[in-house]
Scaffold this active site. Sequence first.
Site, PDB file in Angstrom:
ATOM      1  N   ASP A  35     -22.888  66.668  85.517  1.00  0.00           N
ATOM      2  CA  ASP A  35     -24.146  66.027  85.156  1.00  0.00           C
ATOM      3  C   ASP A  35     -24.800  66.826  84.038  1.00  0.00           C
ATOM      4  OD1 ASP A  35     -26.125  64.142  85.219  1.00  0.00           O
ATOM      5  OD2 ASP A  35     -27.101  64.865  87.034  1.00  0.00           O
ATOM      6  N   GLU A  78     -24.900  65.366  79.207  1.00  0.00           N
ATOM      7  CA  GLU A  78     -23.943  64.808  80.170  1.00  0.00           C
ATOM      8  C   GLU A  78     -22.506  65.040  79.716  1.00  0.00           C
ATOM      9  OE1 GLU A  78     -26.819  61.236  81.887  1.00  0.00           O
ATOM     10  OE2 GLU A  78     -25.581  60.906  80.111  1.00  0.00           O
ATOM     11  N   ASP A  83     -22.750  60.351  87.427  1.00  0.00           N
ATOM     12  CA  ASP A  83     -23.677  59.221  87.556  1.00  0.00           C
ATOM     13  C   ASP A  83     -24.058  58.658  86.192  1.00  0.00           C
ATOM     14  OD1 ASP A  83     -26.210  60.558  86.594  1.00  0.00           O
ATOM     15  OD2 ASP A  83     -25.832  61.823  88.329  1.00  0.00           O
ATOM     16  N   ASP A 115     -26.281  67.826  89.564  1.00  0.00           N
ATOM     17  CA  ASP A 115     -27.644  67.616  89.071  1.00  0.00           C
ATOM     18  C   ASP A 115     -28.477  68.886  89.274  1.00  0.00           C
ATOM     19  OD1 ASP A 115     -29.945  65.572  88.345  1.00  0.00           O
ATOM     20  OD2 ASP A 115     -30.627  66.656  90.124  1.00  0.00           O
ATOM     21  N   HIS A 123     -34.521  39.928  85.968  1.00  0.00           N
ATOM     22  CA  HIS A 123     -33.240  39.300  85.630  1.00  0.00           C
ATOM     23  C   HIS A 123     -33.407  37.797  85.407  1.00  0.00           C
ATOM     24  CE1 HIS A 123     -32.826  37.290  89.526  1.00  0.00           C
ATOM     25  NE2 HIS A 123     -33.291  38.407  90.068  1.00  0.00           N
ATOM     26  N   GLU A 173     -33.242  45.195  94.657  1.00  0.00           N
ATOM     27  CA  GLU A 173     -34.152  44.245  95.296  1.00  0.00           C
ATOM     28  C   GLU A 173     -34.256  44.545  96.789  1.00  0.00           C
ATOM     29  OE1 GLU A 173     -36.686  42.624  95.598  1.00  0.00           O
ATOM     30  OE2 GLU A 173     -36.327  40.763  94.479  1.00  0.00           O
TER      31      GLU A 173
END
Length: 377
Positions: A10, A51, A75, A125, A178, A258
């Site tokens: 990361d 990264e 990620d 991270d 969206h 969502e």
Amino acid sequence: MSSRVVVEADGGSRGNPGPAGCGAVVRDAESGEVLAERSIGLGVATNNVAEYQGVIAGLRAAAELGAAELEVRMDSKLVIEQLAGRWKVKHVNLQPLAAEARQLIAGFGRVDLQWVPRAQNAHADRLANEAMDRQADGTERSSGTSTSGEVSTSSARIRPSGWLGADGTPTKMLLLRHGQTPMSVDRRYSGRGDVALTPLGERQVRAAGKRLAAMDGVITPDGIAPVIASPLTRTRQSAQAVVDATGGELHFHDGLLETDFGDWEGLTFAEASDQFPQLHRKWLGDPSIVPPGGESLDAVFERVTAARDDLLARYAGQTIIVVSHVTPIKALLRLALDVGPSMFYRLHLDLASLSIVEFYPDGNASVRLVNDISHWS
């Protein structure tokens, strides 16, 4: 040690560009034992440069250990897709780093590249943030340790009330819902069900992408606003339309998913009301109510709040494009307005609508736009 290892890598930048660092950890693929760690201060760099430096550091460490096969986990969707050859490396600053990483990959018998959610990349991270912390403290610029060395255990994320001291410059979020899906056509509860856009939905988000590309602060001489999206198909497609129009870099964040509607997924409002009359009625006015097998609006708000904090930490003072769903966008607007949960029930957001919020370093916020669909209506 087995001949197969896992590399987790990361990188990050506090300012993009700003003080940057990268981290990598090499594990034995069979036992999970940590074989090596790298935590490297990079001076001033962008997130994507950091990264790439992270994966390069991990690949070098794996080579030093004599690994023959490895799995690289990051990620960063951008780095994984570019190294896999599925995405082009367009930015000139990334091209030599990608070439170096590919040269290192060629030295192994087999390399599998895998994108993972940020939560599954916490070790790397942390190492990247420790490198940035050391630079901020004025201590060593870089370090690389094996399991026999000592590694600082400072916090992997710093979220003071001042949002990392951005000196009054707000973080502007361009919030895009969206486009249309078959579920939205039938007005069905659509949470974690992974549905694609309809042809109309595709046209809607292409129009949104063109509008965003023309907005102030999205494409500047200093860079292009990154696009951060929910990982579901409908938001991936919507975000990709924006990336196609702006040339920005695409990232995914699970915090922008969502609501999980559980057993209500795929039901219309009337069907859910008929099948769960008392519970559904309570849910319409009480954000603590949980749909069967699902997630309460309170839980969504808490999740989105954490995602908002994470985005402010990573992109302090920048303009970013957030592509998500109706409830998370409402949650971000609620945070900006500092109002209660009744907003979930009283605010309407159309498909492919654009809203704009700004979060300031002192904790204040400003809502600039809500539910604008002029680009496609």
